[in-house]
Write an enzyme that holds these catalytic residues in place. Sequence first.
Site, mmCIF file in Angstrom:
data_model
loop_
_atom_site.group_PDB
_atom_site.id
_atom_site.type_symbol
_atom_site.label_atom_id
_atom_site.label_comp_id
_atom_site.label_asym_id
_atom_site.label_seq_id
_atom_site.Cartn_x
_atom_site.Cartn_y
_atom_site.Cartn_z
ATOM 1 N N LYS A 23 -6.927 -5.429 -4.819
ATOM 2 C CA LYS A 23 -5.614 -5.683 -4.220
ATOM 3 C C LYS A 23 -5.434 -7.171 -3.943
ATOM 4 O O LYS A 23 -4.396 -7.763 -4.254
ATOM 5 C CB LYS A 23 -5.462 -4.888 -2.918
ATOM 6 C CG LYS A 23 -5.332 -3.385 -3.100
ATOM 7 C CD LYS A 23 -5.109 -2.697 -1.754
ATOM 8 C CE LYS A 23 -4.924 -1.198 -1.923
ATOM 9 N NZ LYS A 23 -4.645 -0.513 -0.635
ATOM 10 N N ASP A 31 -1.233 -0.677 6.064
ATOM 11 C CA ASP A 31 -1.482 -0.143 7.403
ATOM 12 C C ASP A 31 -2.950 0.117 7.684
ATOM 13 O O ASP A 31 -3.291 0.502 8.804
ATOM 14 C CB ASP A 31 -0.711 1.169 7.593
ATOM 15 C CG ASP A 31 -1.350 2.323 6.827
ATOM 16 O OD1 ASP A 31 -1.775 2.101 5.674
ATOM 17 O OD2 ASP A 31 -1.436 3.429 7.378
ATOM 18 N N ASP A 54 0.864 -1.178 0.000
ATOM 19 C CA ASP A 54 0.000 0.000 0.000
ATOM 20 C C ASP A 54 0.907 1.237 0.000
ATOM 21 O O ASP A 54 2.121 1.125 0.210
ATOM 22 C CB ASP A 54 -0.887 -0.046 1.251
ATOM 23 C CG ASP A 54 -1.788 1.168 1.357
ATOM 24 O OD1 ASP A 54 -2.307 1.598 0.321
ATOM 25 O OD2 ASP A 54 -1.952 1.682 2.473
ATOM 26 N N LYS A 55 0.330 2.400 -0.224
ATOM 27 C CA LYS A 55 1.147 3.611 -0.200
ATOM 28 C C LYS A 55 0.892 4.467 1.027
ATOM 29 O O LYS A 55 1.779 4.707 1.829
ATOM 30 C CB LYS A 55 0.921 4.453 -1.455
ATOM 31 C CG LYS A 55 1.825 5.669 -1.486
ATOM 32 C CD LYS A 55 1.305 6.759 -2.381
ATOM 33 C CE LYS A 55 0.043 7.371 -1.886
ATOM 34 N NZ LYS A 55 0.208 8.638 -1.200
ATOM 35 N N GLY A 61 -4.917 3.431 -3.845
ATOM 36 C CA GLY A 61 -6.210 3.980 -4.226
ATOM 37 C C GLY A 61 -6.103 5.344 -4.879
ATOM 38 O O GLY A 61 -7.113 5.931 -5.247
#
Length: 1343
Positions: A846, A866, A418-419, A695
Amino acid sequence: MTVLKDIPEKWLPVVLPIKKKKKTGFGGGKAKKKRTEEERKVKANDREHNEKFQYASNCIVTSKYNILTFLPVNLFEQFQEVANTYFLFLLILQLIPQISSLSWFTTIVPLALVLSITAVKDATDDYFRHKSDNQVNNRQSQVLIRGSLQNEKWMNVKVGDVIKLENNQFVAADLLLLSSTEPHGLCYIETAELDGETNMKVRQSVSVTAELGDPNNLASFDGEVVCEPPNNKLDRFCGTLYWREKKYPLTNQNMLLRGCVLRNTEACYGLVIFAGPDTKLMQNSGRTKFKRTSIDRLMNTLVLWIFGFLVCMGVILAVGNAVWEREVGSLFQSYLPWDPPVDNFMFSAFLSFWSYIIILNTVVPISLYVSVEVIRLGHSYFINWDRQMFCSRCNTAAESRTTTLNEELGQVEYIFSDKTGTLTQNIMTFNKCSINGQTYGEVDPLGKQRKRLDFTPFNPLANPDFCFYDEKLLESVKVGDLHTHEFFRLLSLCHTVMSEEKSEGELVYKAQSPDEGALVTAARNFGFVFRSRTPGTITTIEMGRTVTYSLLAILDFNNIRKRMSVIVRSPEGRICLYCKGADTVLLERLHPCNQELMSITSDHLNEYGADGLRTLALAYRELSEDEWEAWSESHRCADKATDCREDRLAAAYDKIEQDMKLLGATAIEDKLQEGVPETIALLSLANIKIWVLTGDKQETAVNIGYSCKMLTDDMTEVFIIGGHTVQSVRQELRSARERMIELSRAKDGGKTEGMEAWAEACFMGNGMKDGQEGDCTSGRGSKQLHCSSFPPSASGDMDSISGEFALIISGHSLAHALEADMEAEFVSTACACKAVICCRVTPLQKAQVVELIKKHKKAVTLAIGDGANDVSMIKSAHIGVGISGQEGIQAVLASDYSFAQFRFLQRLLLVHGRWSYLRMCRFLCYFFYKNFAFTMVHFWFGFFCGFSAQTVYDQYFITLYNIVYTSLPVLAMGVFDQDVPDHRSLEYPKLYEPGQLNLLFNKKEFFICITQGIYTSVVLFFVPYAVLSDATQSNGVPLADYQTFTVTTATALVIVVSVQIALDTGFWTVFNHMFVWGSVGSYFTIMFALHSQTLFRIFPNQFRFIGSAQNTLLQPVVWLTIALATAICVVPVLAFRFLKLDLKPQLSDTVRHTQLARQKRRKPAGRSMAGTWRGTGSVSEGRLGARGGSRRSGYAFSHQEGFGELITSGKNMRLSSLALANFASKHSSSWIETLRRKKNNHTPPSTSGECSPAPSNMSGMGPALSNSSSVLGGSQETPIEEETDTAVVLSSLSHPAASEPAEPRAPAQVAPADSSTSAAARTDSPGGWTRSLETVQVSCFFS
């Protein structure tokens, strides 16, 4: 943060066991419902009516056992394991006297030990579950019973009860909010236990029940709620309240869910709708998928093979028994008759078969499984205790939440990240803005550091922590610019932030997303202070003047609308709609008169996106009273609709959000976490492929890649897939691959023919032939696309270009790419790229991407995130890692490992993962070796004892061999061993590759181990047999007796396996010394004790051979025999390892020698490597800064729908310099490269003479590195090629200033091995770092 979107609409059955009063079973037992619930009907204050539906009580049982059921249930579960059942079967066989030649305790002792250890572990875990259940079930709640409030335990609360909650209390069940002490039935909750978010949220009761604040009024409340059945959708609820012949729609905003905490509200009352297992919290508490490592799966296969081998040995010996009994045994029938059940040689052979199955079963000892679990537990503690993975800022240590996946950490090939909050800090700052075509917040082009603005004199309510440097914006506010005022007025009104005033003038904002808080804080500092809110009003202080707006409507955000709006009425009666959202959807809703301003603002948005900032566009529209009344009526009808309510509301929202006037745009920054670029670059050097699944919009995703150094300006091309149809996506994917081939053809024209043939084969249909998978990956050693016409030249060319391309795909395109007929083509294209970024993806997508790689690649995957929107991805991957960040702990709770910073991932994989894999492989190799060496002696002895199932060793030695004599040394090696120190593992990331290729323990290594074990057993049997056959004592008494042979063979076995583990141990600790030599000492101590007179006097029938050990070991010939057997077993292994070290050293060998050479030199270390790579990073940053023509925007909206569930999406990436300590130089095609290709596709290695390229700003980094061990041959790692110059590596590590990195993508060249060539001269050419192996060895051993 977003909540999972991959939850099915219908209610899923509860997976946790539920406890009923009168029905119990395993773990409390769940009462069976007579029918599937289609809708729920709840009548308030009427328990008798509600009990007819048999709704679940509010008692929660997560434990599995109780005192009565523990023993039978736990044993039942344990014997579901094949190994335990197998040993139970052996135990039963040993109880049959006609079969067993061993006592029953040789099996029952280790079996009981294993079962006991597992039972104690299970009991301990279940005790804590019971403790947690009791704590929760016994919480007190005030229930309205017969008109009065009574204290009841949570477990006694029923559906339909009205309960009272007070401030800071947990919500006992899923409640319909009836009334509150706050105005308008408002209350505030915190949902940290539910979704991990710590920010407050607002809930409001239905207006008709808001006035029922008195218990007497609530006691007479007899409304009925008809709603959806229990489900796990946290963000939605659909129901209707029927009361006094009227119906009122119910939404999620009227619900208080179990697990929430009431905040800032004195008290409230709620009606229990769902209780216990039916609550949404428990519905989301599904069991995590059980994960097994590849080594576990391989072990299961090997155990089956060993069992087949065991059966074959039993058959051979049984046949031998039949032949012997028929030909020879019949001669002894007169004085050695068969036992009564045996009446012919065939039956004797049948019994002999089972006897040998019992004797030879130690080839798979039960202690193997116990030892594996102990080793994994030790590795988990090492992760927990690692202070270098401790985050002091948030006081969070790394945590291994599982003990079954540690060695798989050393085999990861794909990381899905994830970012927001994972790569970034998820802490937002208001950075820039555009107002009426004027941009603010730009950095001074001359590089002068601006002074931070002081807002205190201008605004006493300003936040002192807010930073902004452009004084032009403050001046614009002070002079009263109308556009600027309207801009900040919008920011102060269009949000769902909660305000708390702890003291006079001290405002604390509770925002549901950091970016929302950043925008409201910016408005606060520039004079538009959001002060408080009620369900119908918003109070602000505008330039020192208090203004209260009537809140007429909130047009909520969702992932389809990508915007939110509020409609407010000012004190002057002006009705205005304020809207903020993605520029892609908001700009198309502007009035045509905004064209010029829209063009300027779009340029600003693109500039902000190019800087990696998250952007929103702002607009407003004034409404007349008639327009408001007409729209309000249509909105009211849509809100009360019972069918398609959400679609109707969306249509109403869209109708009013038209013809708006553009105000400007905002740009907020989410800084990159510390060490992210360095970590990604280091993991890339370890041949780990990193995919970012975010996203965010496409423009932001591109900047993520550049900021993290996944994308560089030196890349040949970045492909963007953005098609909206299956055909367009297919065409874009094919075009990307054709472009790769075209560029490869241009690079090497000699391969044109081969590439054309390959292209024709691959682009037929979906690029696959029938029955073939699309397995084409980037980098060397990855699995290639299976095409029958895939020429070697094409394969080599694809390998050579694989590191220079990147793929970016949007969510709508990914949806098509994940379809069954497209997925193979997507995988083959994506895996041919160095970097892959998927943007605008949903949580379900994902997980689907992870599952896709698991399906098409034989590779270990790791997912890291997270937020709650990462949970499905984390659970789908082989290994899930949660980061405890700003978005709560939902991801952590679902993960296998957790820590606070992304940068700790490099240590988790390259140090702990690699060590765990190395240790487990060495442990298994040695374990199978020592047990085959031990067991096969019985097989050879069978040919000399008439196949009578007589054992070589006494039964006590057989029992203690795997429990006492050899268990602790191999455990110490499995827990503590290491080939190189931790900092060397990070310095040489190529050491990680053997785990990815599964080199250290595979079927080949297994056969090598058992071959060595069989060889050792041959030596241990035939050498003593040959020597003792004619040997005599000093007094002339022959030594050829059974007990002398037994003691000699057993002693030689213990010494040989102890010497072998001493040779295999690469890192000695005090525990290794204590266990290895202590085990040898314990053998002699126990052996002398078993042959002592003391035990004979106590147990004369059990210990009959008095003094046999002492008499045997006093004979010199016995010790010579033991020494001879040891030498024959060990010397070939030593010779082979020395030859291999001299002729074909592995990287770990060279690293160790490098370390020894440094210690011998004792020279000062000079400057650190970090300085060198900082310089390199700055060069790369300069290049990135020159990306002048590339303009991208970063959209700041990416979150879930629902009141106040706003704005939590990806943020920008800020560039940071690399500080990697690594050795330099590319080398020509290596042995590990060849092995990787042979393993995956049986295609020849690349002829390009290069490894997969490192990141462009690190192109000077190095040769392939690897590491490992085996029983016979020591290491099975990547060999150091003859061109690798370790001497220069040493020089570069000690004196980095003398070594410059090579130019990006320049092919490695072999420099002349002229020792007179200066370091400066060598660094002038890209390939000037290489030398011959002879120079390496001279540098290592003689410097």
